[in-house]
Scaffold this motif. Structure first.
Motif, PDB file in Angstrom:
ATOM      1  N   GLU A 185      -0.948  -5.642  -9.186  1.00 19.62           N
ATOM      2  CA  GLU A 185      -2.623  -6.390  -9.040  1.00 19.62           C
ATOM      3  C   GLU A 185      -2.672  -6.981  -7.214  1.00 19.62           C
ATOM      4  O   GLU A 185      -3.999  -7.111  -7.711  1.00 19.62           O
ATOM      5  CB  GLU A 185      -2.115  -7.630  -9.779  1.00 19.62           C
ATOM      6  N   ALA A 186      -1.636  -6.870  -6.502  1.00 17.59           N
ATOM      7  CA  ALA A 186      -2.030  -8.042  -5.016  1.00 17.59           C
ATOM      8  C   ALA A 186      -2.631  -6.840  -4.220  1.00 17.59           C
ATOM      9  O   ALA A 186      -3.397  -6.769  -3.447  1.00 17.59           O
ATOM     10  CB  ALA A 186      -0.397  -8.578  -4.457  1.00 17.59           C
ATOM     11  N   VAL A 187      -2.214  -5.281  -5.067  1.00 16.25           N
ATOM     12  CA  VAL A 187      -2.077  -3.476  -3.928  1.00 16.25           C
ATOM     13  C   VAL A 187      -3.922  -4.199  -4.630  1.00 16.25           C
ATOM     14  O   VAL A 187      -5.050  -3.415  -3.512  1.00 16.25           O
ATOM     15  CB  VAL A 187      -1.841  -3.023  -4.725  1.00 16.25           C
ATOM     16  N   GLY A 188      -4.625  -4.183  -5.705  1.00 12.89           N
ATOM     17  CA  GLY A 188      -5.972  -3.893  -5.802  1.00 12.89           C
ATOM     18  C   GLY A 188      -6.560  -5.081  -5.194  1.00 12.89           C
ATOM     19  O   GLY A 188      -7.658  -4.633  -4.471  1.00 12.89           O
ATOM     20  N   THR A 189      -6.080  -6.367  -4.737  1.00 14.95           N
ATOM     21  CA  THR A 189      -6.350  -7.339  -4.460  1.00 14.95           C
ATOM     22  C   THR A 189      -6.711  -7.049  -3.064  1.00 14.95           C
ATOM     23  O   THR A 189      -7.682  -7.275  -1.995  1.00 14.95           O
ATOM     24  CB  THR A 189      -6.714  -8.935  -4.719  1.00 14.95           C
ATOM     25  N   ALA A 190      -5.773  -6.751  -2.363  1.00 14.73           N
ATOM     26  CA  ALA A 190      -5.268  -6.672  -0.913  1.00 14.73           C
ATOM     27  C   ALA A 190      -6.423  -5.477  -0.615  1.00 14.73           C
ATOM     28  O   ALA A 190      -7.371  -4.892   0.667  1.00 14.73           O
ATOM     29  CB  ALA A 190      -4.394  -6.129  -0.283  1.00 14.73           C
ATOM     30  N   PHE A 228       1.010  -1.815  -0.213  1.00 17.79           N
ATOM     31  CA  PHE A 228       0.194  -0.138  -0.249  1.00 17.79           C
ATOM     32  C   PHE A 228       1.145   1.061   0.263  1.00 17.79           C
ATOM     33  O   PHE A 228       0.411   2.295  -0.223  1.00 17.79           O
ATOM     34  CB  PHE A 228      -1.006  -0.028   1.226  1.00 17.79           C
ATOM     35  N   HIS A 229       1.278   1.458   0.972  1.00 19.65           N
ATOM     36  CA  HIS A 229       2.917   2.459   0.909  1.00 19.65           C
ATOM     37  C   HIS A 229       2.861   2.677  -0.114  1.00 19.65           C
ATOM     38  O   HIS A 229       3.324   3.744  -1.009  1.00 19.65           O
ATOM     39  CB  HIS A 229       4.184   2.077   1.969  1.00 19.65           C
ATOM     40  N   LEU A 230       4.612   1.676  -0.739  1.00 17.82           N
ATOM     41  CA  LEU A 230       4.278   1.784  -2.430  1.00 17.82           C
ATOM     42  C   LEU A 230       3.583   2.618  -3.255  1.00 17.82           C
ATOM     43  O   LEU A 230       4.115   2.834  -4.534  1.00 17.82           O
ATOM     44  CB  LEU A 230       5.506   0.588  -2.615  1.00 17.82           C
ATOM     45  N   ALA A 231       2.280   1.428  -3.587  1.00 18.54           N
ATOM     46  CA  ALA A 231       1.228   2.147  -4.255  1.00 18.54           C
ATOM     47  C   ALA A 231       1.246   3.780  -4.682  1.00 18.54           C
ATOM     48  O   ALA A 231       0.813   4.368  -6.159  1.00 18.54           O
ATOM     49  CB  ALA A 231      -0.261   1.603  -3.792  1.00 18.54           C
ATOM     50  N   GLN A 232       1.286   4.333  -3.117  1.00 21.15           N
ATOM     51  CA  GLN A 232       1.400   5.811  -2.662  1.00 21.15           C
ATOM     52  C   GLN A 232       2.993   6.319  -3.329  1.00 21.15           C
ATOM     53  O   GLN A 232       2.378   8.164  -3.309  1.00 21.15           O
ATOM     54  CB  GLN A 232       1.024   6.220  -1.769  1.00 21.15           C
ATOM     55  N   HIS A 233       3.729   5.698  -2.949  1.00 15.47           N
ATOM     56  CA  HIS A 233       4.783   6.558  -3.191  1.00 15.47           C
ATOM     57  C   HIS A 233       6.381   5.678  -3.592  1.00 15.47           C
ATOM     58  O   HIS A 233       7.380   4.802  -3.299  1.00 15.47           O
ATOM     59  CB  HIS A 233       5.684   6.264  -1.781  1.00 15.47           C
ATOM     60  N   ASP A 234       6.606   5.225  -5.551  1.00 14.94           N
ATOM     61  CA  ASP A 234       6.283   4.480  -5.917  1.00 14.94           C
ATOM     62  C   ASP A 234       8.277   4.577  -5.108  1.00 14.94           C
ATOM     63  O   ASP A 234       8.595   5.494  -5.685  1.00 14.94           O
ATOM     64  CB  ASP A 234       6.159   4.049  -7.265  1.00 14.94           C
ATOM     65  N   ASN A 235       9.143   4.005  -5.282  1.00 11.99           N
ATOM     66  CA  ASN A 235      10.575   3.612  -5.573  1.00 11.99           C
ATOM     67  C   ASN A 235      11.095   4.626  -4.648  1.00 11.99           C
ATOM     68  O   ASN A 235      11.629   5.549  -4.557  1.00 11.99           O
ATOM     69  CB  ASN A 235      10.959   4.475  -7.259  1.00 11.99           C
ATOM     70  N   ALA A 236      10.379   4.552  -3.616  1.00 12.41           N
ATOM     71  CA  ALA A 236      10.822   4.895  -2.192  1.00 12.41           C
ATOM     72  C   ALA A 236      11.931   3.905  -1.075  1.00 12.41           C
ATOM     73  O   ALA A 236      11.994   3.252  -1.907  1.00 12.41           O
ATOM     74  CB  ALA A 236       9.623   4.540  -1.095  1.00 12.41           C
ATOM     75  N   LEU A 237      12.686   4.845  -0.736  1.00 11.80           N
ATOM     76  CA  LEU A 237      14.125   3.782   0.409  1.00 11.80           C
ATOM     77  C   LEU A 237      13.206   3.484   1.411  1.00 11.80           C
ATOM     78  O   LEU A 237      12.773   3.459   1.863  1.00 11.80           O
ATOM     79  CB  LEU A 237      14.866   5.125   0.884  1.00 11.80           C
ATOM     80  N   VAL A 238      14.142   2.004   1.418  1.00 10.08           N
ATOM     81  CA  VAL A 238      13.401   1.383   1.610  1.00 10.08           C
ATOM     82  C   VAL A 238      13.352   2.404   3.492  1.00 10.08           C
ATOM     83  O   VAL A 238      12.662   1.546   4.192  1.00 10.08           O
ATOM     84  CB  VAL A 238      14.887   0.275   2.314  1.00 10.08           C
TER      85      VAL A 238
END
Length: 137
Positions: free
Chosen positions: A97-102, A38-48
């Motif tokens: 795709e997993a984000v959509g399911t979740a 979910f976080h990456l869906a909003q902040h793609d290419n984020a630092l770990v």
């Protein structure tokens, strides 16, 4: 009023995690993994480190979770262009795709958890949970 708020909140959180984990099926994502996606869906290419901070996770816990999500094909790790020691995370097509399911699982859970409560009550609950998060971090 219950004098067991801490205990009751911990039990509720564990119940919610078990429910999410059970609904994740054979994906192996689980509650913590869904949070990362979910976080990456909003902040793609984020630092770990930024993902760890957003999830209130320890670096060692995040490392293992990220490795599992990468092995499962949900995210990709790449070195940061400005700092070779830093790693960036991005969703793969399977991760999107997993984000959509979740999200559909979360919608169902939100509906089930809010059943029987008024909007005013839910607003107070939301404010209280935010208060805990900000007060204790």
């Amino acid at each position: 009023m219950s004098n067991r708020l801490v205990f009751d909140l911990m039990i509720a959180e564990r119940s919610l995690r078990r429910c999410i984990d059970a609904r994740s099926g054979d994906t192996g994502i689980g509650a913590a993994g869904a949070g990362v996606l979910f976080h990456l869906a909003q902040h793609d290419n984020a630092l770990v480190g930024d993902v760890s901070a957003a999830m209130c996770a320890s670096p060692s816990g995040m490392s293992g979770l990220v490795s599992r999500l990468e092995r499962a094909g949900f995210l990709a790790k790449t070195p940061d262009a400005g700092d070779a020691r830093a790693v960036r995370l991005s969703l793969t097509p399977a991760g999107r795709e997993a984000v959509g399911t979740a999200k559909s699982v979360v919608r169902e859970l939100n509906a089930a958890m809010s059943e029987g409560f008024t909007e005013a009550e839910l607003t107070v609950i939301d404010r209280w949970l935010g208060h805990i998060t900000h007060r204790l971090t």
